[in-house]
Design a protein around this motif. Structure first.
Motif, PDB file in Angstrom:
ATOM      1  N   VAL A  99       0.848  -1.200   0.000  1.00 18.99           N
ATOM      2  CA  VAL A  99       0.000   0.000   0.000  1.00 18.99           C
ATOM      3  C   VAL A  99       0.882   1.248   0.000  1.00 18.99           C
ATOM      4  CG1 VAL A  99      -1.633   1.344   1.381  1.00 18.99           C
ATOM      5  CG2 VAL A  99      -2.007  -1.099   1.058  1.00 18.99           C
ATOM      6  N   LEU A 158      -6.775   5.189  -1.861  1.00 18.06           N
ATOM      7  CA  LEU A 158      -5.771   4.585  -0.969  1.00 18.06           C
ATOM      8  C   LEU A 158      -5.332   5.524   0.151  1.00 18.06           C
ATOM      9  CD1 LEU A 158      -3.127   2.519  -2.982  1.00 18.06           C
ATOM     10  CD2 LEU A 158      -4.780   1.719  -1.302  1.00 18.06           C
ATOM     11  N   PHE A 176      -5.683  -3.280   4.728  1.00 16.51           N
ATOM     12  CA  PHE A 176      -6.094  -3.111   3.336  1.00 16.51           C
ATOM     13  C   PHE A 176      -7.128  -4.155   2.918  1.00 16.51           C
ATOM     14  CE2 PHE A 176      -5.643  -4.278  -1.150  1.00 16.51           C
ATOM     15  CZ  PHE A 176      -5.980  -3.082  -1.751  1.00 16.51           C
TER      16      PHE A 176
END
Lengths: 305, 232
Positions: B44, B95, B104
């Protein structure tokens, strides 16, 4: 090759995941073993059925590339927005000219909404624990609308959740509290788990057999792992390395057997320490008794395979 | 040494409601010694930095699970792909809004479930039947006019497959977290063990154990639902 060895690798055999030597060994074993051959046939059919029925859900080969293309297109779309902004700004300006109070009302509304959001927004915490081995015998539940309901995140236990293992008597469920501690419960058992500034609280609500172990983080956090059974309780220092076998007995007392380190215990009337190798029975009130035993013959926490 | 119980007062009562400030329980990423590849947190972070490879890795890691969750909500394979793709695009676009990158997966799956529910709601508002193809109703009608034709049987088989598929999906979804994604990849995508362990950044040995265990749990769960079958 023994039947046990064969069965350990049978799924990999069915999935075509074994090397040629292992594959040959299993082939040879299957030739002479009816039971393993039967199991092999079942596993083969099971795997084939699952894959066949799931076929319509198989992501297509271009799934990823389509997503990435859409993602790029969406980003590009957003980047085009600034060039259109002047028109939007001018229409807002027109609105402001015709109605000067508008920005104040809008601002006040934004503040109210933001205030409400701050008041009611509760950030999601990290789980207190994770179910490991034997998790299939337990359900994690959350209290909602006056009833316990299964959570949407199987295997993860958040503060206030409970673990219910009622349907598989004798099965062991391992609970992982991260680097802080481990626990095992033996079904049937219902256990509520909470976390607060003091540490972790586990609260059985009926007859239960538990193994609690702190790992000794080496820090000086002063946190504890506490088991509370109505008024009777036992607690372990999370900074130290301790392990106890605990039985919440049908009589309402807690029987605590310290296997490693030490534990602190008590009830509404008294409290004290119990050292490694000793067992205590702690009633709901009065002085704890040192005549208690947990019979190792009935159960000795042998882990499931 | 054993210190006998004293007559001193009991410990103070456990305070409630609990303030959630006890931080010694870490994220899953720090717990497993089985990981050899990048964690979600790292992927991420890299994706936020614009690294294309990280987006691709997250996609490969969760496309089967996202598909499974979309199907679980929709109850029919139609539109599953669209919802799954939209879920990834939405997640990638937002995100920066994800507070804890270690979460996530659950965040992505929540987005997927919500999108699927939105889709169902829109369909309902548009007055469209949830039997998306209408195949079952059409076949029933046709068979009623011409008894003996195979269409109804076909539609019934189709409905039965849908039900079995739902049960399989539900069984995979109810597996403990460590087993869900490998099982989804194995049975929905037919990915090899090596590829699953590469995508998940897990040791192959760990992955083998998880697949083995997941398979045992699935068989046990489905045995209860399919008592007549000879495959369990």
């Amino acid at each position: 090759m023994t039947c046990d060895e064969c069965r350990t690798h049978l799924q990999e055999f069915v999935d075509g995941e074994l090397g040629s030597a292992e594959k040959a060994a299993i082939d040879a074993h299957l030739t002479g073993c009816q039971e393993c051959t039967h199991l092999h046939r079942q596993l083969n059919k099971f795997t084939t059925t699952l894959i066949k029925i799931s076929e319509p859900l198989k992501p297509k080969a271009d799934f990823g590339s389509k997503v990435l293309r859409k993602f790029e297109e969406t980003k590009a779309e957003l980047n085009r927005v600034p060039s259109e902004r002047p028109a939007a700004v001018s229409s807002v300006r027109t609105a402001v000219r015709t109605f000067p109070a508008w920005p104040f009302i809008a601002g006040a509304a934004v503040l109210v909404v933001a205030g409400l959001a701050v008041m009611f927004h509760k950030p999601k915490e990290d789980p207190v624990a994770w179910l490991r081995e034997g998790a299939e015998h337990a359900r994690v539940q959350v209290y909602e609308g006056n009833a316990w309901k299964e959570t949407e995140e199987p295997g993860r236990v958040f503060s206030g959740n409970r673990i219910e293992a009622l349907d598989a008597p004798g099965e062991i469920v391992e609970i992982d509290f991260g680097p802080a501690a481990d626990a095992m419960l033996r079904a049937p058992c219902v256990l509520m788990i909470e976390r607060n500034a003091t540490g972790i609280l586990v609260r059985p609500d009926r007859t239960c057999r538990l193994w609690l172990a702190t790992k000794g983080s080496g820090s000086k956090s002063g946190k504890i792992l506490k088991l509370l059974y109505n008024n009777a309780w036992v607690q372990l220092d999370l900074d130290g390395s301790n392990a106890v076998d605990v039985e919440a007995s049908p009589s309402g007392s807690l029987v605590v057997s310290v296997k490693t380190g030490s534990a602190h215990f008590g009830n509404a009337d008294a409290n004290g320490d119990v050292a490694e190798g000793y067992t205590r029975s702690i009633g709901q009130t009065g002085k704890p008794s040192d005549a208690a035993t947990i019979d190792p013959k009935t159960f000795d926490w042998i882990k499931p395979e | 040494m054993v210190t006998p119980a004293t007559g001193s007062p009991a410990q103070p009562a456990w305070p409630t409601p609990p303030p959630a400030d006890f931080q010694s329980t870490p994220s899953l990423d720090e717990l497993t010694a089985d990981e050899v590849g990048p964690t979600d947190r790292l992927l991420v972070t890299q994706a936020r930095g614009g690294e294309a490879q990280a987006f691709e890795s997250l996609l490969k890691r969760y496309q089967a699970m996202v598909t499974l969750v979309a199907y679980r909500q929709l109850g029919h394979p139609d539109q599953v792909e669209d919802v799954a793709q939209e879920a990834f695009v939405k997640a990638f676009m937002h995100l920066e809004d994800l507070d804890d990158p270690t979460r996530f997966k659950s965040w992505l799956l929540r987005i997927t479930a919500n999108l699927a529910l939105d889709f169902l709601r829109r369909r309902k508002n548009d007055g469209v039947s949830l039997d998306t193809t209408g195949a079952f109703a059409a076949a029933e009608e046709s068979a009623a006019k011409q008894p003996g034709r195979g269409d109804l049987q076909e539609a019934q088989d189709h409905a039965q497959s849908d039900e079995l598929r739902s049960q399989i999906v539900e069984a995979i979804y109810s597996l403990p977290e460590d087993y869900q994604v490998p099982a989804a990849m194995r049975y929905l995508e037919e990915v090899s063990y090596k590829e699953i362990s590469r995508r998940l950044g897990l040791r192959e040995e760990t992955l083998r154990k998880r697949i083995h265990r997941a398979n045992q749990m699935l068989r046990r769960k489905l045995r209860k639902l399919w008592p007549e079958t000879d495959i369990l």
